[in-house]
Design a protein around this motif. Structure first.
Motif, PDB file in Angstrom:
ATOM      1  N   SER A  30      66.245 -88.919  36.267  1.00  0.00           N
ATOM      2  CA  SER A  30      66.421 -87.496  36.579  1.00  0.00           C
ATOM      3  C   SER A  30      65.357 -87.022  37.559  1.00  0.00           C
ATOM      4  CB  SER A  30      66.357 -86.659  35.298  1.00  0.00           C
ATOM      5  OG  SER A  30      67.461 -86.917  34.483  1.00  0.00           O
ATOM      6  N   GLU A  31      64.121 -87.455  37.349  1.00  0.00           N
ATOM      7  CA  GLU A  31      63.037 -87.074  38.253  1.00  0.00           C
ATOM      8  C   GLU A  31      63.282 -87.622  39.654  1.00  0.00           C
ATOM      9  OE1 GLU A  31      58.285 -87.957  38.856  1.00  0.00           O
ATOM     10  OE2 GLU A  31      59.116 -88.045  36.827  1.00  0.00           O
ATOM     11  N   GLU A  32      63.749 -88.849  39.737  1.00  0.00           N
ATOM     12  CA  GLU A  32      64.044 -89.464  41.035  1.00  0.00           C
ATOM     13  C   GLU A  32      65.169 -88.710  41.751  1.00  0.00           C
ATOM     14  OE1 GLU A  32      66.034 -93.595  42.520  1.00  0.00           O
ATOM     15  OE2 GLU A  32      64.479 -93.755  40.982  1.00  0.00           O
ATOM     16  N   LEU A  33      66.198 -88.309  41.012  1.00  0.00           N
ATOM     17  CA  LEU A  33      67.307 -87.558  41.611  1.00  0.00           C
ATOM     18  C   LEU A  33      66.850 -86.181  42.093  1.00  0.00           C
ATOM     19  CD1 LEU A  33      70.180 -88.491  39.146  1.00  0.00           C
ATOM     20  CD2 LEU A  33      70.019 -89.126  41.566  1.00  0.00           C
ATOM     21  N   ARG A  34      65.978 -85.515  41.313  1.00  0.00           N
ATOM     22  CA  ARG A  34      65.462 -84.207  41.736  1.00  0.00           C
ATOM     23  C   ARG A  34      64.655 -84.341  43.028  1.00  0.00           C
ATOM     24  NH1 ARG A  34      64.786 -83.564  36.096  1.00  0.00           N
ATOM     25  NH2 ARG A  34      62.629 -84.250  36.242  1.00  0.00           N
ATOM     26  N   GLU A  35      63.841 -85.404  43.123  1.00  0.00           N
ATOM     27  CA  GLU A  35      63.057 -85.638  44.341  1.00  0.00           C
ATOM     28  C   GLU A  35      63.985 -85.910  45.528  1.00  0.00           C
ATOM     29  OE1 GLU A  35      60.388 -88.820  43.413  1.00  0.00           O
ATOM     30  OE2 GLU A  35      59.192 -87.582  42.052  1.00  0.00           O
ATOM     31  N   ASP A  36      65.048 -86.656  45.305  1.00  0.00           N
ATOM     32  CA  ASP A  36      66.013 -86.960  46.367  1.00  0.00           C
ATOM     33  C   ASP A  36      66.679 -85.676  46.862  1.00  0.00           C
ATOM     34  OD1 ASP A  36      67.441 -88.750  48.071  1.00  0.00           O
ATOM     35  OD2 ASP A  36      69.175 -88.588  46.731  1.00  0.00           O
ATOM     36  N   THR A  37      66.986 -84.763  45.941  1.00  0.00           N
ATOM     37  CA  THR A  37      67.588 -83.484  46.313  1.00  0.00           C
ATOM     38  C   THR A  37      66.654 -82.701  47.228  1.00  0.00           C
ATOM     39  OG1 THR A  37      68.853 -83.375  44.259  1.00  0.00           O
ATOM     40  CG2 THR A  37      68.496 -81.294  45.408  1.00  0.00           C
ATOM     41  N   GLU A  38      65.364 -82.696  46.897  1.00  0.00           N
ATOM     42  CA  GLU A  38      64.387 -81.973  47.713  1.00  0.00           C
ATOM     43  C   GLU A  38      64.236 -82.600  49.092  1.00  0.00           C
ATOM     44  OE1 GLU A  38      60.705 -81.602  45.600  1.00  0.00           O
ATOM     45  OE2 GLU A  38      61.685 -80.711  43.861  1.00  0.00           O
ATOM     46  N   THR A  39      64.192 -83.930  49.163  1.00  0.00           N
ATOM     47  CA  THR A  39      63.974 -84.587  50.456  1.00  0.00           C
ATOM     48  C   THR A  39      65.174 -84.450  51.388  1.00  0.00           C
ATOM     49  OG1 THR A  39      64.685 -86.742  49.606  1.00  0.00           O
ATOM     50  CG2 THR A  39      62.328 -86.279  49.553  1.00  0.00           C
ATOM     51  N   THR A  40      66.390 -84.347  50.831  1.00  0.00           N
ATOM     52  CA  THR A  40      67.576 -84.192  51.683  1.00  0.00           C
ATOM     53  C   THR A  40      67.831 -82.730  52.054  1.00  0.00           C
ATOM     54  OG1 THR A  40      69.010 -84.118  49.734  1.00  0.00           O
ATOM     55  CG2 THR A  40      68.748 -86.258  50.828  1.00  0.00           C
ATOM     56  N   GLY A  41      67.100 -81.809  51.429  1.00  0.00           N
ATOM     57  CA  GLY A  41      67.271 -80.393  51.747  1.00  0.00           C
ATOM     58  C   GLY A  41      68.491 -79.758  51.111  1.00  0.00           C
ATOM     59  N   CYS A  42      69.024 -80.389  50.071  1.00  0.00           N
ATOM     60  CA  CYS A  42      70.210 -79.868  49.389  1.00  0.00           C
ATOM     61  C   CYS A  42      69.826 -78.865  48.306  1.00  0.00           C
ATOM     62  CB  CYS A  42      70.991 -81.017  48.758  1.00  0.00           C
ATOM     63  SG  CYS A  42      71.702 -82.140  49.970  1.00  0.00           S
ATOM     64  N   THR A  43      70.809 -78.101  47.863  1.00  0.00           N
ATOM     65  CA  THR A  43      70.632 -77.155  46.767  1.00  0.00           C
ATOM     66  C   THR A  43      70.652 -77.907  45.449  1.00  0.00           C
ATOM     67  OG1 THR A  43      71.827 -75.484  48.041  1.00  0.00           O
ATOM     68  CG2 THR A  43      71.606 -75.081  45.682  1.00  0.00           C
ATOM     69  N   ARG A  44      69.752 -77.539  44.529  1.00  0.00           N
ATOM     70  CA  ARG A  44      69.778 -78.132  43.195  1.00  0.00           C
ATOM     71  C   ARG A  44      71.001 -77.588  42.458  1.00  0.00           C
ATOM     72  NH1 ARG A  44      64.432 -76.807  40.327  1.00  0.00           N
ATOM     73  NH2 ARG A  44      65.685 -77.684  38.678  1.00  0.00           N
ATOM     74  N   ILE A  45      71.714 -78.455  41.771  1.00  0.00           N
ATOM     75  CA  ILE A  45      72.916 -78.034  41.039  1.00  0.00           C
ATOM     76  C   ILE A  45      72.562 -76.974  40.005  1.00  0.00           C
ATOM     77  CG2 ILE A  45      74.711 -78.793  39.432  1.00  0.00           C
ATOM     78  CD1 ILE A  45      74.757 -81.461  40.998  1.00  0.00           C
ATOM     79  N   GLY A  46      71.434 -77.120  39.354  1.00  0.00           N
ATOM     80  CA  GLY A  46      71.004 -76.145  38.349  1.00  0.00           C
ATOM     81  C   GLY A  46      70.767 -74.760  38.921  1.00  0.00           C
ATOM     82  N   ASP A  47      70.529 -74.662  40.236  1.00  0.00           N
ATOM     83  CA  ASP A  47      70.282 -73.372  40.890  1.00  0.00           C
ATOM     84  C   ASP A  47      71.531 -72.784  41.541  1.00  0.00           C
ATOM     85  OD1 ASP A  47      67.631 -73.675  40.185  1.00  0.00           O
ATOM     86  OD2 ASP A  47      67.022 -74.466  42.143  1.00  0.00           O
ATOM     87  N   ALA A  48      72.644 -73.522  41.532  1.00  0.00           N
ATOM     88  CA  ALA A  48      73.873 -73.062  42.195  1.00  0.00           C
ATOM     89  C   ALA A  48      74.584 -72.010  41.345  1.00  0.00           C
ATOM     90  CB  ALA A  48      74.801 -74.247  42.437  1.00  0.00           C
ATOM     91  N   HIS A  49      75.076 -70.974  42.006  1.00  0.00           N
ATOM     92  CA  HIS A  49      75.759 -69.871  41.327  1.00  0.00           C
ATOM     93  C   HIS A  49      77.232 -69.831  41.715  1.00  0.00           C
ATOM     94  CE1 HIS A  49      71.859 -68.439  40.106  1.00  0.00           C
ATOM     95  NE2 HIS A  49      71.461 -68.447  41.371  1.00  0.00           N
TER      96      HIS A  49
END
Length: 132
Positions: A30-49
C-alpha cells in the motif's frame, strides 16, 4: 541535549528499517502504491469525490465479467493504497492486458454507485510490465 522532543524528530534510517521489518506485506505494498501515485502526479483514489474528473493509478485487484441490464460489462477493482474504485467497461467481455495484478492509469469522471467510486468506460493506459 536537543530542544526538539524525540517524538517530533523525523525518523532516522534505523527507525525506518525497523518499521519496514515490522510492517505486513500488505502495508508495504500500500505504501509503495501511494508513493507511485504521488510520483505520477495522479489523484489519490481516497481523495476523489463524486462527479470529479480524475486521473488515477494503481493495481487491478480483481477482474470480473458482470452483465449490467443485459449488456456485458467488464469490471475491475483498482487499488492505489489510499482506496479502491471500480473500473467498468460497458459492452466488453474482455480486454487484452486487463488482468489481476496489472498496473494501469485511468482517466474519467468518478460516479458513486452503491456507496463505491466507479469509473465508466475510462481512458486507460497499461503500465509496462518491467516497472512492476
Amino acid at each position: 541535549m536537543s530542544a526538539v522532543p524525540r517524538s517530533e524528530r523525523p525518523p532516522g534510517r534505523f527507525r525506518r528499517m525497523i518499521d519496514r521489518l515490522s510492517s505486513s506485506q500488505e502495508d508495504l505494498e500500500s505504501e509503495e502504491l501511494r508513493e507511485d501515485t504521488e510520483t505520477t502526479g495522479c489523484t489519490r483514489i481516497g481523495d476523489a469525490h463524486d462527479r470529479q474528473i480524475v486521473t488515477v493509478t494503481g493495481t487491478l485487484r480483481t477482474v470480473t465479467l458482470r452483465p449490467r441490464a443485459g449488456v456485458p460489462a467488464l469490471e475491475a477493482e483498482l487499488f492505489d493504497g489510499s482506496g479502491a474504485l471500480d473500473v467498468v467497461w460497458l459492452g466488453r467481455r474482455s480486454i487484452v492486458g486487463i488482468e489481476p495484478g496489472r498496473k494501469l492509469i485511468a482517466s474519467g469522471r468518478i460516479s458513486m454507485s452503491r456507496g463505491r467510486r466507479v469509473l465508466f468506460n475510462p481512458k486507460y493506459e497499461l503500465r509496462p510490465l518491467g516497472r512492476e
